[in-house]
Design an enzyme around this catalytic site. Structure first.
Site, PDB file in Angstrom:
ATOM      1  N   TYR A 108       1.258  -1.008   0.014  1.00 29.65           N
ATOM      2  CA  TYR A 108       0.115   0.059   0.307  1.00 29.65           C
ATOM      3  C   TYR A 108       1.004   1.345  -0.233  1.00 29.65           C
ATOM      4  CZ  TYR A 108      -2.850   3.756   1.412  1.00 29.65           C
ATOM      5  OH  TYR A 108      -3.944   5.022   1.600  1.00 29.65           O
ATOM      6  N   GLU A 196      -3.236   7.490  -4.561  1.00 31.02           N
ATOM      7  CA  GLU A 196      -3.208   5.554  -3.657  1.00 31.02           C
ATOM      8  C   GLU A 196      -3.731   5.090  -4.485  1.00 31.02           C
ATOM      9  OE1 GLU A 196      -6.875   4.963  -1.649  1.00 31.02           O
ATOM     10  OE2 GLU A 196      -6.136   4.687  -0.116  1.00 31.02           O
TER      11      GLU A 196
END
Ligand code: GDP
Ligand code: MN
Length: 389
Positions: A108, A196
């Site tokens: 992530y 993101e």
């Protein structure tokens, strides 16, 4: 402003970030021909402005062009429900067809503005692929937070720190450093509020690839980016927010409660929502008409609120500074005259020309509940919404 994954990937690609090859399709036949171009093995991904698509059945692997066509046929037009869409889901109008990636690890990474430090921050976690909110709740230490001084910018050592936190080593660190620098360059150059990548993947042949991408822009900076305006997809936005904007109300945000508020000034709008909560109610919206001395904005606010079926009462909270209270009161009267008021209205007025404003409302033939202060405005609004006059 949010955009779709395929648009986000195009921007990241432009900045030198490694993303899978792929293109967007709006028909199954198109998906098939893209799959043919890409060599057959693809992933077909629903394009909606919400995450968690994998869980909802909006991301599917296909191992041949025929299968890509079939899978795209199922995803296109579906009402996709994910943890982020709400129970009604979102209709899928297009799919991204990307070449398949052989995944070894899912990581992530995101860059956003940290409100506490008022600086950009990069978040990374070796627990990618799943919802980061869950990771944050269960094991906050699994997320590394790298604060960036905007004057200094994003340096190679920031990138190395992120890479090590992700458990990367050797050549993967060498790939990570320019990739993370490029992500940061994109974040700054496009005035993003969020970049993101979840998951950022390590492939089975040790390549670092941004498999998913979510990019949002700071609306207040959009005027500097004429090229980004065309990326907007109004179908994905809240229809009342779109309507508010078209009526000159640029600061309306739909919320889940039943007490609508019409306020001048963002700080006062925040306090008004606090007052409603304090009195035991729930705000139906945030609405700031700004400091303008303009009754049309009051009338248009009522026009928007009238279309929200959840609203059971309206609280008008005005402090006359730049605006004059009598002018605002005229706006309230006009909203009644135009038939835009369907629920009880509570007002709390203060500031310039407050006496004239109160007089206008007192003499008008409409049932306005005039509170003498903010505390009373909250209790009156909550009582009105509950049906207790
Ligand atoms: P999201 O659920 O909306 O965040 O959509 P993602 O793009 O993140 O995809 C969800 C999941 O699908 C990923 O975490 C992967 O596990 C899987 N996935 C997506 N693309 C591929 C691919 O090319 N190959 C494989 N094997 N899995 C993929
Ligand atoms: Mn994802």
């Amino acid at each position: 402003m949010k955009i779709h994954e395929y648009q986000a990937k195009a921007i990241l690609r432009e900045f030198g970030v490694v993303v899978p090859n792929g293109r967007v399709a709006s028909t199954p036949a198109e998906a098939r021909s893209i799959a043919e171009e890409l060599g057959g093995k693809v992933v077909v991904k629903a394009q909606i402005h919400a995450g968690g698509r994998g869980k909802g059945g909006g991301v599917k692997l296909a191992n041949s062009p025929a299968e890509a066509e079939e899978v795209a046929g199922k995803i296109l037009g579906m009402q996709l429900i994910t943890p982020q869409t709400g129970p009604e889901g979102k209709k899928v109008k297009s799919v991204l067809v990307d070449e398949q990636t052989d995944i070894a690890r899912e990581l992530y990474l995101s860059i956003l503005i940290d409100g506490f430090s008022a600086r950009p921050i990069m978040l990374v976690s070796a627990s990618g692929g799943m919802e980061i909110e869950e990771v944050a709740a269960r094991d906050p230490k699994a997320i590394e937070r790298i604060s960036i001084d905007p004057a200094q910018g994003f340096q190679a050592y920031h990138a190395r720190r992120a890479a090590y936190a992700l458990g990367l080593s050797g050549d993967l660190v060498k790939q990570a450093v320019p990739m993370f620098q490029n992500l940061y360059r994109a974040f700054i150059a496009k005035d993003c509020s969020l970049v993101e990548v979840n998951p950022l993947v390590v492939t089975k042949d040790d390549k670092l690839v941004a498999l998913d991408a979510k990019v949002s822009f700071d609306d207040s900076a959009l005027y500097r980016h004429a090229d980004l305006k065309g990326l907007r997809d109004i179908d994905e936005e809240d229809p009342l927010e779109v309507k508010a904007e078209s009526l000159g109300i640029n600061n309306y945000i739909k919320l889940d409660g039943d007490i609508a508020c019409i306020v001048n000034g963002a700080g006062l709008a925040m306090s008004t929502m606090d007052v409603i909560k304090y009195a035991g109610g729930e705000p139906a919206n945030f609405l700031d008409i700004g400091t303008a001395n303009n009754p049309d904005l009051i009338v248009n606010s009522f026009r928007v609120i009238a279309e929200d079926p959840a609203v059971k009462a309206v609280l008008v909270n005005i402090f006359g500074g730049m605006a004059r209270v009598d002018v605002i009161a005229e706006g309230v009267v006009r909203a009644f005259q135009e038939g835009l008021v369907k629920v009880p209205v509570v007002t709390r007025l203060a500031g310039t020309n407050v006496e004239q404003g109160e007089k206008i409302l007192a003499e008008a033939p409409y049932p306005v509940r005039r509170a003498k202060d903010l505390g009373e405005a909250g209790t009156l609004a909550v009582a009105a919404a509950a049906g207790n006059a």
